[in-house]
Design an enzyme around this catalytic site. Structure first.
Site, PDB file in Angstrom:
ATOM      1  N   ARG A  58       0.835  -1.203   0.000  1.00 48.85           N
ATOM      2  CA  ARG A  58       0.000   0.000   0.000  1.00 48.85           C
ATOM      3  C   ARG A  58       0.869   1.250   0.000  1.00 48.85           C
ATOM      4  O   ARG A  58       2.065   1.214   0.276  1.00 48.85           O
ATOM      5  CB  ARG A  58      -0.910   0.008   1.235  1.00 48.85           C
ATOM      6  CG  ARG A  58      -0.148   0.103   2.537  1.00 48.85           C
ATOM      7  CD  ARG A  58      -1.022   0.482   3.718  1.00 48.85           C
ATOM      8  NE  ARG A  58      -0.283   0.358   4.966  1.00 48.85           N
ATOM      9  CZ  ARG A  58       0.592   1.240   5.423  1.00 48.85           C
ATOM     10  NH1 ARG A  58       0.879   2.314   4.707  1.00 48.85           N
ATOM     11  NH2 ARG A  58       1.214   1.049   6.578  1.00 48.85           N
ATOM     12  N   ASP A  95       3.217   5.306   5.024  1.00 46.48           N
ATOM     13  CA  ASP A  95       4.354   5.005   5.883  1.00 46.48           C
ATOM     14  C   ASP A  95       4.006   3.850   6.817  1.00 46.48           C
ATOM     15  O   ASP A  95       3.558   2.806   6.358  1.00 46.48           O
ATOM     16  CB  ASP A  95       4.739   6.281   6.654  1.00 46.48           C
ATOM     17  CG  ASP A  95       6.190   6.278   7.127  1.00 46.48           C
ATOM     18  OD1 ASP A  95       6.502   5.488   8.024  1.00 46.48           O
ATOM     19  OD2 ASP A  95       6.995   7.072   6.607  1.00 46.48           O
ATOM     20  N   THR A 125       1.957   2.083   9.981  1.00 47.34           N
ATOM     21  CA  THR A 125       0.648   2.130  10.634  1.00 47.34           C
ATOM     22  C   THR A 125       0.514   0.976  11.607  1.00 47.34           C
ATOM     23  O   THR A 125       1.022  -0.123  11.344  1.00 47.34           O
ATOM     24  CB  THR A 125      -0.487   2.061   9.585  1.00 47.34           C
ATOM     25  OG1 THR A 125      -0.355   3.153   8.678  1.00 47.34           O
ATOM     26  CG2 THR A 125      -1.851   2.145  10.235  1.00 47.34           C
ATOM     27  N   GLY A 147      -4.486   4.170   3.625  1.00 49.71           N
ATOM     28  CA  GLY A 147      -3.399   3.702   2.759  1.00 49.71           C
ATOM     29  C   GLY A 147      -4.002   2.847   1.668  1.00 49.71           C
ATOM     30  O   GLY A 147      -4.799   1.955   1.960  1.00 49.71           O
ATOM     31  N   PHE A 173      -8.932   1.934   4.913  1.00 48.86           N
ATOM     32  CA  PHE A 173      -8.956   2.880   6.020  1.00 48.86           C
ATOM     33  C   PHE A 173      -8.997   2.143   7.353  1.00 48.86           C
ATOM     34  O   PHE A 173      -9.333   0.956   7.423  1.00 48.86           O
ATOM     35  CB  PHE A 173     -10.174   3.809   5.918  1.00 48.86           C
ATOM     36  CG  PHE A 173     -11.510   3.117   6.087  1.00 48.86           C
ATOM     37  CD1 PHE A 173     -12.056   2.923   7.351  1.00 48.86           C
ATOM     38  CD2 PHE A 173     -12.232   2.672   4.979  1.00 48.86           C
ATOM     39  CE1 PHE A 173     -13.292   2.291   7.512  1.00 48.86           C
ATOM     40  CE2 PHE A 173     -13.462   2.034   5.135  1.00 48.86           C
ATOM     41  CZ  PHE A 173     -13.987   1.853   6.408  1.00 48.86           C
ATOM     42  N   CYS A 176       2.422   6.958  10.734  1.00 49.63           N
ATOM     43  CA  CYS A 176       2.459   7.590   9.412  1.00 49.63           C
ATOM     44  C   CYS A 176       3.599   8.597   9.279  1.00 49.63           C
ATOM     45  O   CYS A 176       3.543   9.505   8.456  1.00 49.63           O
ATOM     46  CB  CYS A 176       1.114   8.245   9.078  1.00 49.63           C
ATOM     47  SG  CYS A 176      -0.259   7.079   9.045  1.00 49.63           S
TER      48      CYS A 176
END
Length: 248
Positions: free
Chosen positions: A78, A81, A83, A162, A174, A191
């Site tokens: 994805r 950054d 998550t 993402g 989400f 993120c």
């Protein structure tokens, strides 16, 4: 253009890797037009995921230390950054064909934000987007109001986004914080953003629905934000492997 329909399903709590594999299978089937649009709703067992743009330094513990805490570490395809996903967080993975008239990545990302904004509003939290920062944000000092980032006194993130889009079929999606353990976000720099905290419906209002209840009641918000017709969310959480039910 005729009305679009999407099948939405609640899968319960699942580890990340099997659901990632399921998404890939669904994307392939959607590209080949063997299935229609589908939206997966679930909560994950604790996991840290790294997107294509992830900075490894934003994971603050080693893979071994995370494993000792019961947290998986997974590299994904994805965007974005680092998550964290875990219990108490509603995760949504829409597998949607954006062709022919919705082939706009920014529009699609904004629609995912709108899903979370509408869901938060149902629980007396006003949220919005912030220029230059992906996701959905609240003013922790005044959770019932959202006038925009410049007027917020204590900006905090309540939802992450993402996505990956292949041949205009979407993957990933989400994650909205309902009653997730906010201490878990200390394992990472969420993120890649160091300047603002993370919050949840529970932290902002003192109460939150279960993720199951949030998911099963989400058809109106999904329909409105994603511009598809979702009549009801099916409960497939009792299936050990939902693959056949979704691909059959």
């Amino acid at each position: 253009m005729s009305e679009r329909h999407a099948r939405a399903v609640w899968l319960g709590r699942r580890r990340y890797a099997p659901i990632h594999d399921l998404q890939r299978q669904l994307v392939e089937a959607r590209v080949e037009d063997r299935i229609g649009d589908v939206i997966l709703l679930l909560e994950h067992a604790p996991v840290i995921t790294l997107g294509r743009g992830a900075e490894p330094g934003n994971v603050l513990f080693s893979e071994e230390a995370l494993a000792a805490k019961g947290v998986d570490l997974v590299v994904t395809g994805r965007g974005g950054d680092v998550t964290y996903h875990g219990p108490g967080q509603l995760v949504g993975y829409p597998i949607l064909d954006l062709k022919p008239d919705r082939c706009d990545v920014r529009r699609y990302v904004r629609s995912l934000a709108e899903v979370m904004i509408l869901l938060a509003r149902e629980h007396h939290v006003e949220a919005g987007v912030v220029d230059g920062m992906i996701g959905v944000w609240v003013d922790r000092a005044s959770p019932g109001e959202w006038a925009g980032a410049p007027w917020s006194r204590e900006l905090a993130k309540i939802g992450a986004i993402g996505v990956r889009i292949s041949r205009w079929v979407t993957m990933h999606g989400f994650a909205l914080n309902a009653d997730v353990d906010l201490d878990a976000f200390r394992l990472i720099v969420p993120c890649g953003i160091r300047d603002h905290g993370v919050s949840s419906l529970l932290a902002l209002t003192g109460k939150a629905p279960s993720v199951r209840d949030l998911a099963l009641a989400s058809a109106p918000q999904l329909s409105r934000a994603l511009d598809v017709r979702v009549t009801a969310v099916e409960d497939l959480s009792e299936l050990d492997d939902p693959t056949t039910a979704l691909l059959g």
